[in-house]
Design an enzyme around this catalytic site. Structure first.
Site, PDB file in Angstrom:
ATOM      1  NE  ARG A 167      -6.504  -2.277   1.231  1.00  0.00           N
ATOM      2  CZ  ARG A 167      -7.367  -1.427   1.783  1.00  0.00           C
ATOM      3  NH1 ARG A 167      -7.948  -0.689   1.021  1.00  0.00           N
ATOM      4  NH2 ARG A 167      -7.669  -1.357   3.213  1.00  0.00           N
ATOM      5  CD  GLU A 188       1.725   3.313   8.218  1.00  0.00           C
ATOM      6  OE1 GLU A 188       0.335   3.547   8.170  1.00  0.00           O
ATOM      7  OE2 GLU A 188       2.164   2.266   7.635  1.00  0.00           O
ATOM      8  CD  GLN A 193      -1.196  -0.409   3.831  1.00  0.00           C
ATOM      9  OE1 GLN A 193      -1.356   0.531   4.578  1.00  0.00           O
ATOM     10  NE2 GLN A 193      -1.393  -1.527   3.912  1.00  0.00           N
ATOM     11  CG  HIS A 213      -0.535   5.551   3.680  1.00  0.00           C
ATOM     12  ND1 HIS A 213      -1.679   4.798   3.703  1.00  0.00           N
ATOM     13  CD2 HIS A 213       0.403   4.974   4.590  1.00  0.00           C
ATOM     14  CE1 HIS A 213      -1.298   3.789   4.555  1.00  0.00           C
ATOM     15  NE2 HIS A 213       0.089   3.855   5.035  1.00  0.00           N
ATOM     16  CG  HIS A 245       4.406   1.021   3.398  1.00  0.00           C
ATOM     17  ND1 HIS A 245       3.781   2.130   2.904  1.00  0.00           N
ATOM     18  CD2 HIS A 245       3.562   0.576   4.685  1.00  0.00           C
ATOM     19  CE1 HIS A 245       2.680   2.588   3.595  1.00  0.00           C
ATOM     20  NE2 HIS A 245       2.263   1.680   4.735  1.00  0.00           N
TER      21      HIS A 245
END
Length: 383
Positions: A270, A129, A92, A94, A251
């Site tokens: 995804r 993240e 995926q 972001h 990642h």
């Protein structure tokens, strides 16, 4: 200071034993993937005063502090987790903040229902993240050098991979990576399933550098994400090491137990290793097609005992304290909100005794001291 009662999410990829072992409880036999600590509306932590969402909504400036409210609004801008991967998560990326705002507004304008399986943007926020390993932790992070990826694919000896190998030798590098990922995700599903099966057999036989991809294929047979995964750097973190995942970086987490912190968002595009929707055109718009070193982070120690994982993000700041012996004490008072999570030993935080897996929410400005023997992770914001 509020002791937190946290929800464990039973996603299928979760380990059945890692979180129970950390908490010192018997496994149920069901997967336990993530334990959430924070004020995410999907599973907010509970306190004696109500859910953390209710506590913050009742008096945002008291709980979060005026500087944090001025910068992020009347909400806790991060979500802290214990993550236990027993199988690979989806491959995926972001979006960045601007892309998230644009994508969310567009899908709202087009009337796509919030729960629709083909919806990409659940909110208007970005989702950087950080994952910090508590055990050995395997993951994929960022593109390999295209020539190295070509060599890895060529080493399998699978004829149907040769076009991808040739593309990866083209220049410039960003165009080569874009063309190969596009070709993989756009290939005929039946032909790709056959290619993945051949590649899996070869990876299983060869082992070594191919072993992680053989394991991925075991969990996702025939998935084009198996081939896409080979374009990425494989990383094995040791306990205490971390990875920062910024916008557009492809990642996947493969196996292990870690502490994860992220901006409070559900936006995921995804690339594979999933039965869920893959929006190829939107994905290609978001991915950063550049080879990069994974950039393993190690904490930077300060004189007051705090070990900080430095990132370029203000929505969260993660650090840890390793208390070597009874009697050592550290003062953690800040003018920002904090969540303190014990991951080992027995630690006292204010009036609360914490063992592994237990946590507390500390309102902004509240006098805070920790002592004992063990490890405490500290999550807060930068204002």
């Amino acid at each position: 200071m509020d002791r937190l009662d946290n929800t464990v999410r039973p996603y299928a990829w979760g380990s059945t034993t890692a979180i129970p072992h950390l908490l010192g409880v018997e496994p149920t036999g069901e997967p336990q993937a993530e334990m959430w600590m924070g004020a995410h509306p999907g599973a907010p932590s509970r306190t004696e005063r109500g859910t953390l969402v209710e506590v913050i909504d009742a008096n945002p400036e008291t709980e979060l502090g005026k500087p944090a409210v001025a910068k992020f609004g009347p909400r806790l801008p991060f979500l802290l987790k214990i993550l236990a991967a027993g199988a690979p998560l989806s491959l995926q990326v972001h979006p960045n903040l601007e892309q998230a705002k644009e994508g969310y507004a567009d899908e709202e304008r087009r009337g796509i229902p919030a729960g629709a399986p083909h919806r990409n943007y659940k909110d208007a926020n970005h989702k950087p993240e950080l994952i910090c390993a508590l055990t050995e932790f395997d993951g994929l992070c960022g593109f390999r050098d295209p020539v190295q990826a070509a060599d890895l694919l060529a080493g399998l000896g699978v004829d149907s991979l040769k076009p991808y190998v040739d593309l990866l030798h083209a220049t410039p590098e960003d165009a080569a990576l874009r063309e190969v990922l596009t070709a993989i995700l756009s290939a005929d599903p039946e032909e790709m399933a056959h290619t993945v099966a051949e590649a899996t057999a070869a990876a299983t036989r060869l082992g070594g550098d191919y072993a992680p991809y053989a394991d991925i294929a075991h969990h996702y047979p025939g998935d084009p994400g198996v081939i896409a995964a080979m374009l990425l750097n494989h990383v094995r973190l040791q306990p205490g090491e971390a990875l920062f995942l910024g916008a557009g970086i492809p990642h996947a987490y493969l196996n292990g137990l870690g502490v994860e912190i992220m901006a409070n968002s559900d936006n995921v595009l995804r690339c594979g290793l999933t039965p869920k929707h893959v929006d190829v055109p939107e994905l290609l718009r978001i991915v950063r097609f550049e080879a990069s070193d994974p950039g393993v982070l190690r904490p930077e120690a300060s004189e007051d005992g705090e070990e900080v994982y430095e990132t370029p993000i203000d929505e969260f700041r993660l650090s840890r304290y390793v208390l070597p012996e009874e009697g050592a004490a550290y003062h953690l008072t800040r003018d920002t909100p904090q969540i303190l999570l014990c991951t080992a030993g027995a630690v006292r935080a204010g009036d609360h005794e914490l063992s592994a897996g237990q946590s507390v929410f500390v309102p902004a400005g509240e006098k805070t001291e920790i002592s004992g023997t063990g490890t405490i992770f500290r999550a807060t914001v930068v204002v």
